[in-house]
Motif scaffolding. Structure first.
Motif, short mmCIF file in Angstrom:
data_model
loop_
_atom_site.label_atom_id
_atom_site.label_comp_id
_atom_site.label_asym_id
_atom_site.label_seq_id
_atom_site.Cartn_x
_atom_site.Cartn_y
_atom_site.Cartn_z
N THR A 71 -35.65 -84.78 54.76
CA THR A 71 -35.52 -84.05 56.02
C THR A 71 -35.23 -82.59 55.71
OG1 THR A 71 -34.65 -85.98 57.22
CG2 THR A 71 -34.20 -83.82 58.16
N THR A 72 -35.90 -81.69 56.40
CA THR A 72 -35.58 -80.27 56.30
C THR A 72 -34.90 -79.86 57.60
OG1 THR A 72 -37.42 -79.78 54.81
CG2 THR A 72 -36.46 -77.94 56.02
N TYR A 73 -33.63 -79.52 57.49
CA TYR A 73 -32.85 -79.06 58.63
C TYR A 73 -33.05 -77.54 58.77
CZ TYR A 73 -30.45 -83.54 58.08
OH TYR A 73 -30.15 -84.87 57.96
N LEU A 74 -33.10 -77.06 60.00
CA LEU A 74 -33.15 -75.63 60.26
C LEU A 74 -31.81 -75.22 60.86
CD1 LEU A 74 -36.76 -75.25 61.75
CD2 LEU A 74 -36.01 -74.93 59.38
N HIS A 75 -30.90 -74.84 59.97
CA HIS A 75 -29.57 -74.45 60.41
C HIS A 75 -29.60 -73.02 60.94
CE1 HIS A 75 -28.01 -78.10 58.75
NE2 HIS A 75 -28.31 -77.77 57.51
N VAL A 76 -29.10 -72.81 62.12
CA VAL A 76 -29.00 -71.47 62.69
C VAL A 76 -27.56 -71.00 62.50
CG1 VAL A 76 -29.27 -70.04 64.75
CG2 VAL A 76 -30.80 -71.99 64.37
N LEU A 77 -27.40 -69.99 61.64
CA LEU A 77 -26.08 -69.53 61.23
C LEU A 77 -25.78 -68.17 61.84
CD1 LEU A 77 -26.29 -70.39 57.41
CD2 LEU A 77 -25.68 -71.90 59.32
N HIS A 78 -24.53 -67.95 62.17
CA HIS A 78 -24.11 -66.71 62.77
C HIS A 78 -22.98 -66.09 61.96
CE1 HIS A 78 -26.45 -67.50 66.45
NE2 HIS A 78 -26.08 -68.77 66.29
N GLY A 79 -22.73 -64.82 62.22
CA GLY A 79 -21.65 -64.13 61.54
C GLY A 79 -22.17 -63.19 60.47
#
Length: 264
Positions: free
Chosen positions: A194-202
């Motif tokens: 599985t390839t997760y698309l993590h949306v990261l902030h900061g």
């Protein structure tokens, strides 16, 4: 974690606890054990995910094992310790001392990639599980992504290379390799990616992510006067590779999952 692993930081590791926890839930969700007696989590880290095993199987004896003193201390001080027994041990030492067939469900989440020889450990992992029991593990498969390659490229440059040569780096095989190795031992195997698309902030979120895991051995290998310089340069390269368009930084993260039922 390996015997030569760095001093892991539970707080930094937990910065993205939700994102890191999703693969664990996806892994354990494919384990069909109904009422196991003994469940072991190898590489339990700070214990936040191990506690979910106690939620899933409240009647089982749950044990978390990790080689990091800091991680075991954090786990033992957490609310999870009310339902889980935590022990400090190298995964390989635990396997060598384990009673054959003594575990109903053996889980290892994002740990085996730190052991270069982990494919050779597959027979021992299977041997620790009772006939008809379950072995489930997950390893990152994103080592060709900029989040890893940029760190490796920078670490190979002067003046860093003299300090970072030979530091621990994660490695994993293709899902099919694990599937075939377990089939050869008579297991029924479910393997997937599985390839997760993590949306990261900061500020510099990809650096924050990797500094708690894959980049940590490299960072700790550097002397203090060079570490800050290395961090600044790596942050700049990561910002270029993972731009923020105003909606957060997207970090694609491929993971490899294996769930095996041992022969009855």
């Amino acid at each position: 974690m390996t015997q030569s692993s760095p001093a892991w930081d539970p707080d930094r590791y937990l910065t993205y606890a939700d994102e890191r926890g999703r693969p664990f839930l996806d892994l354990v969700g494919r384990v069909a054990a109904v009422d196991p007696d003994v469940v072991v989590d190898l590489g339990c880290g700070p214990g936040n995910l191990t506690s979910l095993l106690a939620d899933r199987w409240p009647a089982a004896a749950i044990t978390g094992v990790d080689s990091s003193e800091a991680m075991i201390r954090a786990a033992s001080d957490s609310s999870a310790a009310e339902r889980v027994s935590f022990h400090r041990a190298d995964l390989r030492d635990w396997l060598a001392a384990a009673e054959p067939g003594g575990v109903d469900v053996l889980v290892s989440n994002a740990t085996l990639q730190w052991l270069p020889e982990h494919l050779d450990l597959v027979p021992a992992l299977v041997g620790a599980v009772k006939p008809g029991g379950w072995l489930a593990f997950q390893v990152p498969g994103n080592h060709d992504e900029p989040s890893h390659t940029l760190r490796a490229e920078l670490a190979a440059e002067p003046p860093y290379a003299v300090h970072t040569a030979g530091v621990a780096a994660p490695h994993a095989h293709r899902a099919e390799v694990y599937l075939r190795a377990l089939q050869a031992l008579g297991c029924e195997v479910d393997a997937w990616e599985t390839t997760y698309l993590h949306v990261l902030h900061g500020e510099d979120p990809v650096f924050t992510w990797v500094s708690g895991t894959g980049a940590r051995p490299t960072l700790q290998a550097l002397p203090t006067d060079l570490r800050a310089r290395f961090e600044d340069e790596l942050k700049a390269r990561l910002r270029a590779a993972y731009p923020d368009d105003g909606h957060g930084v997207v970090l694609p993260f491929r993971r490899i999952f294996v769930v095996a039922r041992t022969p009855a």
